[in-house]
Design a protein around this motif. Structure first.
Motif, PDB file in Angstrom:
ATOM      1  N   GLU A  14     -54.686 -37.017 -70.047  1.00 35.06           N
ATOM      2  CA  GLU A  14     -55.630 -36.138 -70.665  1.00 35.06           C
ATOM      3  C   GLU A  14     -57.298 -36.922 -70.795  1.00 35.06           C
ATOM      4  OE1 GLU A  14     -54.960 -35.516 -74.948  1.00 35.06           O
ATOM      5  OE2 GLU A  14     -53.092 -34.131 -74.335  1.00 35.06           O
ATOM      6  N   VAL A  18     -61.259 -35.932 -69.215  1.00 36.76           N
ATOM      7  CA  VAL A  18     -62.486 -36.013 -69.691  1.00 36.76           C
ATOM      8  C   VAL A  18     -63.134 -36.911 -68.482  1.00 36.76           C
ATOM      9  CG1 VAL A  18     -64.146 -37.473 -71.477  1.00 36.76           C
ATOM     10  CG2 VAL A  18     -61.556 -36.380 -72.068  1.00 36.76           C
ATOM     11  N   ARG A  21     -64.819 -34.398 -65.942  1.00 37.42           N
ATOM     12  CA  ARG A  21     -65.980 -33.751 -66.483  1.00 37.42           C
ATOM     13  C   ARG A  21     -67.185 -34.475 -66.174  1.00 37.42           C
ATOM     14  NH1 ARG A  21     -63.178 -31.531 -71.493  1.00 37.42           N
ATOM     15  NH2 ARG A  21     -63.646 -33.208 -72.909  1.00 37.42           N
ATOM     16  N   GLN A  22     -66.851 -36.157 -66.551  1.00 38.67           N
ATOM     17  CA  GLN A  22     -68.251 -36.824 -66.684  1.00 38.67           C
ATOM     18  C   GLN A  22     -68.535 -37.040 -65.055  1.00 38.67           C
ATOM     19  OE1 GLN A  22     -66.294 -40.122 -68.207  1.00 38.67           O
ATOM     20  NE2 GLN A  22     -66.908 -39.137 -70.533  1.00 38.67           N
ATOM     21  N   THR A  39     -73.668 -27.079 -66.516  1.00 42.94           N
ATOM     22  CA  THR A  39     -72.833 -26.786 -67.656  1.00 42.94           C
ATOM     23  C   THR A  39     -71.261 -25.839 -67.149  1.00 42.94           C
ATOM     24  OG1 THR A  39     -74.423 -26.961 -69.013  1.00 42.94           O
ATOM     25  CG2 THR A  39     -72.635 -25.886 -70.061  1.00 42.94           C
ATOM     26  N   LYS A  40     -71.966 -24.837 -66.427  1.00 40.54           N
ATOM     27  CA  LYS A  40     -70.806 -24.145 -65.630  1.00 40.54           C
ATOM     28  C   LYS A  40     -69.919 -24.789 -64.835  1.00 40.54           C
ATOM     29  CE  LYS A  40     -73.340 -19.565 -65.959  1.00 40.54           C
ATOM     30  NZ  LYS A  40     -74.186 -18.706 -65.419  1.00 40.54           N
ATOM     31  N   VAL A  42     -69.281 -28.075 -64.764  1.00 43.71           N
ATOM     32  CA  VAL A  42     -68.163 -28.853 -65.504  1.00 43.71           C
ATOM     33  C   VAL A  42     -67.207 -28.352 -66.379  1.00 43.71           C
ATOM     34  CG1 VAL A  42     -68.329 -30.844 -67.506  1.00 43.71           C
ATOM     35  CG2 VAL A  42     -70.376 -30.529 -65.718  1.00 43.71           C
ATOM     36  N   THR A  43     -67.621 -27.427 -67.018  1.00 42.58           N
ATOM     37  CA  THR A  43     -66.873 -26.475 -67.712  1.00 42.58           C
ATOM     38  C   THR A  43     -65.635 -26.022 -66.922  1.00 42.58           C
ATOM     39  OG1 THR A  43     -68.473 -25.758 -69.022  1.00 42.58           O
ATOM     40  CG2 THR A  43     -66.603 -24.710 -69.299  1.00 42.58           C
ATOM     41  N   SER A  46     -63.281 -28.603 -66.061  1.00 37.10           N
ATOM     42  CA  SER A  46     -62.530 -28.992 -67.177  1.00 37.10           C
ATOM     43  C   SER A  46     -61.323 -28.170 -67.306  1.00 37.10           C
ATOM     44  CB  SER A  46     -63.392 -28.875 -68.312  1.00 37.10           C
ATOM     45  OG  SER A  46     -62.482 -29.270 -69.402  1.00 37.10           O
ATOM     46  N   GLU A  47     -61.467 -26.807 -67.163  1.00 37.16           N
ATOM     47  CA  GLU A  47     -60.369 -25.880 -66.909  1.00 37.16           C
ATOM     48  C   GLU A  47     -59.495 -25.996 -65.829  1.00 37.16           C
ATOM     49  OE1 GLU A  47     -60.086 -23.483 -69.134  1.00 37.16           O
ATOM     50  OE2 GLU A  47     -62.090 -23.523 -70.093  1.00 37.16           O
ATOM     51  N   ARG A  50     -57.477 -29.369 -66.329  1.00 43.49           N
ATOM     52  CA  ARG A  50     -56.458 -29.256 -67.206  1.00 43.49           C
ATOM     53  C   ARG A  50     -55.158 -28.249 -66.780  1.00 43.49           C
ATOM     54  NH1 ARG A  50     -59.237 -27.928 -71.449  1.00 43.49           N
ATOM     55  NH2 ARG A  50     -59.280 -29.821 -72.346  1.00 43.49           N
TER      56      ARG A  50
ATOM     57  N   ASP B  20     -67.024 -36.900 -76.430  1.00 44.22           N
ATOM     58  CA  ASP B  20     -66.560 -36.046 -75.326  1.00 44.22           C
ATOM     59  C   ASP B  20     -64.994 -35.851 -75.923  1.00 44.22           C
ATOM     60  OD1 ASP B  20     -65.829 -34.434 -73.199  1.00 44.22           O
ATOM     61  OD2 ASP B  20     -66.866 -35.663 -71.668  1.00 44.22           O
ATOM     62  N   HIS B  22     -61.262 -35.326 -75.962  1.00 44.69           N
ATOM     63  CA  HIS B  22     -59.990 -35.343 -75.204  1.00 44.69           C
ATOM     64  C   HIS B  22     -59.311 -34.264 -76.280  1.00 44.69           C
ATOM     65  CE1 HIS B  22     -58.116 -38.831 -77.144  1.00 44.69           C
ATOM     66  NE2 HIS B  22     -59.160 -39.187 -76.896  1.00 44.69           N
ATOM     67  N   ASP B  23     -58.132 -33.971 -75.431  1.00 47.99           N
ATOM     68  CA  ASP B  23     -57.361 -32.938 -76.152  1.00 47.99           C
ATOM     69  C   ASP B  23     -56.794 -33.387 -77.471  1.00 47.99           C
ATOM     70  OD1 ASP B  23     -58.257 -31.747 -73.904  1.00 47.99           O
ATOM     71  OD2 ASP B  23     -56.222 -31.201 -73.166  1.00 47.99           O
ATOM     72  N   GLU B  53     -71.671 -31.156 -74.543  1.00 50.11           N
ATOM     73  CA  GLU B  53     -72.449 -30.855 -73.432  1.00 50.11           C
ATOM     74  C   GLU B  53     -71.674 -29.616 -72.802  1.00 50.11           C
ATOM     75  OE1 GLU B  53     -72.717 -33.801 -71.068  1.00 50.11           O
ATOM     76  OE2 GLU B  53     -74.858 -34.617 -71.853  1.00 50.11           O
ATOM     77  N   ILE B  54     -70.314 -29.633 -73.248  1.00 51.85           N
ATOM     78  CA  ILE B  54     -69.446 -28.374 -72.950  1.00 51.85           C
ATOM     79  C   ILE B  54     -68.412 -27.910 -73.831  1.00 51.85           C
ATOM     80  CG2 ILE B  54     -69.648 -28.984 -70.365  1.00 51.85           C
ATOM     81  CD1 ILE B  54     -66.352 -29.078 -70.821  1.00 51.85           C
ATOM     82  N   ASP B  56     -64.965 -25.996 -73.469  1.00 56.66           N
ATOM     83  CA  ASP B  56     -64.054 -25.150 -72.366  1.00 56.66           C
ATOM     84  C   ASP B  56     -63.186 -24.325 -73.318  1.00 56.66           C
ATOM     85  OD1 ASP B  56     -62.382 -27.042 -73.523  1.00 56.66           O
ATOM     86  OD2 ASP B  56     -61.999 -27.872 -71.387  1.00 56.66           O
ATOM     87  N   SER B  57     -62.158 -23.699 -72.749  1.00 55.36           N
ATOM     88  CA  SER B  57     -61.234 -22.789 -73.372  1.00 55.36           C
ATOM     89  C   SER B  57     -60.537 -23.470 -74.629  1.00 55.36           C
ATOM     90  CB  SER B  57     -60.533 -22.059 -72.479  1.00 55.36           C
ATOM     91  OG  SER B  57     -59.679 -22.956 -71.959  1.00 55.36           O
ATOM     92  N   ALA B  85     -76.870 -23.622 -73.067  1.00 57.05           N
ATOM     93  CA  ALA B  85     -76.228 -23.540 -71.901  1.00 57.05           C
ATOM     94  C   ALA B  85     -74.574 -23.510 -72.297  1.00 57.05           C
ATOM     95  CB  ALA B  85     -76.448 -25.173 -71.012  1.00 57.05           C
ATOM     96  N   THR B  89     -72.426 -20.211 -70.914  1.00 54.18           N
ATOM     97  CA  THR B  89     -71.203 -20.587 -70.142  1.00 54.18           C
ATOM     98  C   THR B  89     -70.231 -19.933 -70.727  1.00 54.18           C
ATOM     99  OG1 THR B  89     -72.323 -22.781 -69.336  1.00 54.18           O
ATOM    100  CG2 THR B  89     -69.798 -22.345 -69.206  1.00 54.18           C
TER     101      THR B  89
END
Lengths: 135, 171, 283
Positions: A14, A18, A21-22, A39-40, A42-43, A46-47, A50, B20, B22-23, B53-54, B56-57, B85, B89
């Motif tokens: 996990e 992270v 993302r960084q 942001t888009k 990085v998001t 992240s998806e 995962r 940040d 983590h899950d 900063e983000i 996500d789902s 932002a 997103t």
């Protein structure tokens, strides 16, 4: 489009998500992406990271800066050797989800990036390649 | 293993996510919050995500889950400080976080919760009045929240007497 | 490099660095009429000259080859710098072409043949074309930057009331501009702590599907952040377009005029409007 020295990052735990993302954030800044585009990207990463971890049983991300001559961008490739996605079309259908959020991860991250390519074969694994260009 | 701190302020719980996520940290927060809501009898939860900063789902789902959980436990959740932002997103991602109430700033969030709890308090007034066993002290527990929108009484007076008295008052 | 190959005879004479470089700097300084100082030119052209001779000594005259990397970088710097400083394309390419004349004297002295001189001339032409390409690319970038600045200028976020912000949109809305509006409006909501946003499109001529989508997304993003967003000034034609495009405005609040939108925002904040009785004193 030419790539510069590519970095390789494992996605096994996990905390790797992270770290991904960084790393993506750092390269997005280097490619001079706007804050919203950073942001888009990085998001989306992240998806996808995962997905690689949860559905692919782990894998890695390759990331590099790309240059089209006119614009710079970040390219990230997520690779796993997991079970693969049996029905890609279904997985990429708007609103479809495997029940644990896979659908949103794929279709959602596709909307967040400028280029999106996926290659998956059952039993072999899945590779997703995304690019986000500076405006 | 580190955890996200949960602060108690009157009958509110305040969570400021500064790392940040983590899950596992997110899942721990979910558990910790529901326990604290029950233990403190909190009526409102404010989650400050201005440092994120983000979203996500996964984090989005965590916020939705916390909102539903706390609603079951009779506490209203407000998420405050989402960055532009991040909001843009989330819209693009198709994640609208249904059931999660949001506010621009902590102040707005307090006001929002204040309005909520004040409504439920006046309901209780009617019931208490009808039964004729109204305890003025018990209701003082809502003072800090009521002070939210317009300013007013200092928050500490209510918070002190809230813990036990208030809880028995509203059964 | 095949030594003695017909056509390479022009490379060796260039080793007379001092002579060629001095003439080159003189020529360019004359052309640019003192807009760049001689020491500046000496440094700039000196670096280019070094990179040029080093690469030529390594062999080949293909500008795309690896050994010309340094030279290409220096020429790119030169032309993008010139483009930004407002030098004309003629002046910029002229800087490179001046090298021909600067080298003519040493070529004559060394009895460089006609054929070799043509090769030399072709090579310098290549350098000039490369410079020109970079120059054009930089100018394109400058245009993009300026249009971005214009975008920012043309979409001001204004404060209508404490806690109420508005963006009046005028003219043609394209995707880029709508996106820019979206971002600056949301940023302003945060920085001013305003709970209400009004997007007024009275001055907008037409709305296409993409722009309508962007407007919708702005409203949804504002709501996600905990702010209210009202769209005002939808003219009949635009309403028709939106409906015929099948775009769902859903739960988004729309008002006919900016005034009505402001009134709604204030009512939501708990204000009441009362007209003073006729004849009452005004202070």
């Amino acid at each position: 489009m030419t790539g510069m020295d590519s970095q390789r990052h494992p996605i096994v735990t996990e905390s790797d998500v992270v770290r991904v993302r960084q790393v993506v954030r750092t390269l997005a800044v280097a490619a001079k992406l706007s804050l919203v585009d950073q942001t888009k990207m990085v998001t989306a990463a992240s998806e996808l990271a995962r997905n690689t971890l949860v559905y692919g049983g782990g894998g890695e991300m390759m990331i590099d800066l790309v240059d089209s001559g006119r614009r710079r961008g970040v390219r990230a490739v997520f690779i796993d050797t997991g079970p693969g996605i049996p029905d890609l079309d279904l997985a990429l259908t708007e609103g479809w989800t495997s029940g644990s959020g896979l659908g949103l991860g794929l279709t959602g991250s596709r909307r967040l990036v400028d280029e999106f390519a996926i290659d998956s074969s059952p039993g072999v694994g899945t590779t997703v390649r995304v690019v986000k260009w500076s405006r | 293993m580190d955890r996200i701190p949960i602060l108690k302020m009157g009958n509110l719980l305040l969570v400021s996510i500064q790392v940040d996520l983590h899950d596992q940290l997110a899942l721990d927060l979910q558990d910790d919050l529901s326990e604290r809501i029950v233990a403190t009898g909190a009526r409102g939860v404010l989650i400050d995500i201005s440092a994120l900063e983000i979203v996500d789902s996964f984090i989005g789902r965590m916020l939705s889950t916390i909102a539903s959980l706390s609603r079951l436990l009779d506490a209203e959740t407000v998420v405050v400080g989402m960055r532009p932002a991040v909001a843009i997103t989330l819209v693009e991602l198709g994640l609208y976080m249904p059931g999660v109430r949001t506010a621009l700033t902590l102040e707005h969030g307090l006001a929002l919760l204040g309005a909520e709890v004040r409504v439920s308090r006046s309901d209780e007034d009617e019931i208490d009045d009808a039964q004729g066993d109204r305890e003025p002290d018990g209701l003082a527990g809502y003072a800090p929240v009521r002070a939210g929108p317009g300013g007013g009484e200092p928050a500490t007076t209510g918070a002190a007497s809230r813990g036990d008295g208030g809880r028995t008052g509203d059964r | 490099m095949d030594v003695g190959d017909v056509g390479d005879g022009w490379i060796e004479p260039l080793s007379e660095r001092d002579e060629v470089l001095t003439r080159w700097v003189e020529r360019v300084a004359g052309d640019l009429r003192a807009r760049l100082s001689v020491p500046e030119l000496q440094r700039e052209l000196g670096e280019i000259y070094t990179a040029l001779t080093v690469a030529l000594t390594a062999g080949g005259t293909d500008l795309r080859a690896e050994q010309f990397g340094e030279l290409r970088a220096l020429l790119a710097d030169l032309s993008s710098g010139r483009a930004r400083q407002g030098f004309t394309p003629r002046e910029t390419a002229g800087t490179v072409f001046a090298l021909k004349e600067a080298a003519t004297a040493v070529m004559e002295k060394r009895n460089v043949g006609y054929r070799d001189y043509v090769r030399f001339s072709e090579f310098i032409d290549e350098l000039g074309l490369f410079t020109f390409e970079t120059y054009v690319r930089t100018r394109d970038q400058v245009i993009v930057e300026q249009s971005n600045q214009l975008l920012e200028l043309s979409t001001p976020v204004i404060k209508l009331w404490e806690g109420v912000l508005a963006v009046p949109l005028v003219g043609t809305l394209d995707s880029a501009r709508t996106q820019m509006v979206m971002e600056s409006l949301l940023e302003a909501l945060v920085s001013t702590g305003s709970r209400h946003a009004i997007i007024d499109i009275t001055g907008v001529g037409a709305v296409d599907t993409q722009v309508a989508q962007h407007l919708l997304k702005t409203v949804m993003a504002a709501q996600l952040m905990g702010a209210d967003c009202i769209i005002s000034g939808i003219r009949p034609q635009i309403a028709q377009t939106v409906v015929s495009l099948g775009i769902e405005f859903g739960e988004i609040v729309t008002k006919a005029t900016l005034a009505e939108a402001l009134a709604l925002a204030l009512r939501r904040d708990g204000f009441r409007f009362v007209r003073r009785a006729a004849g009452a004193e005004i202070r």
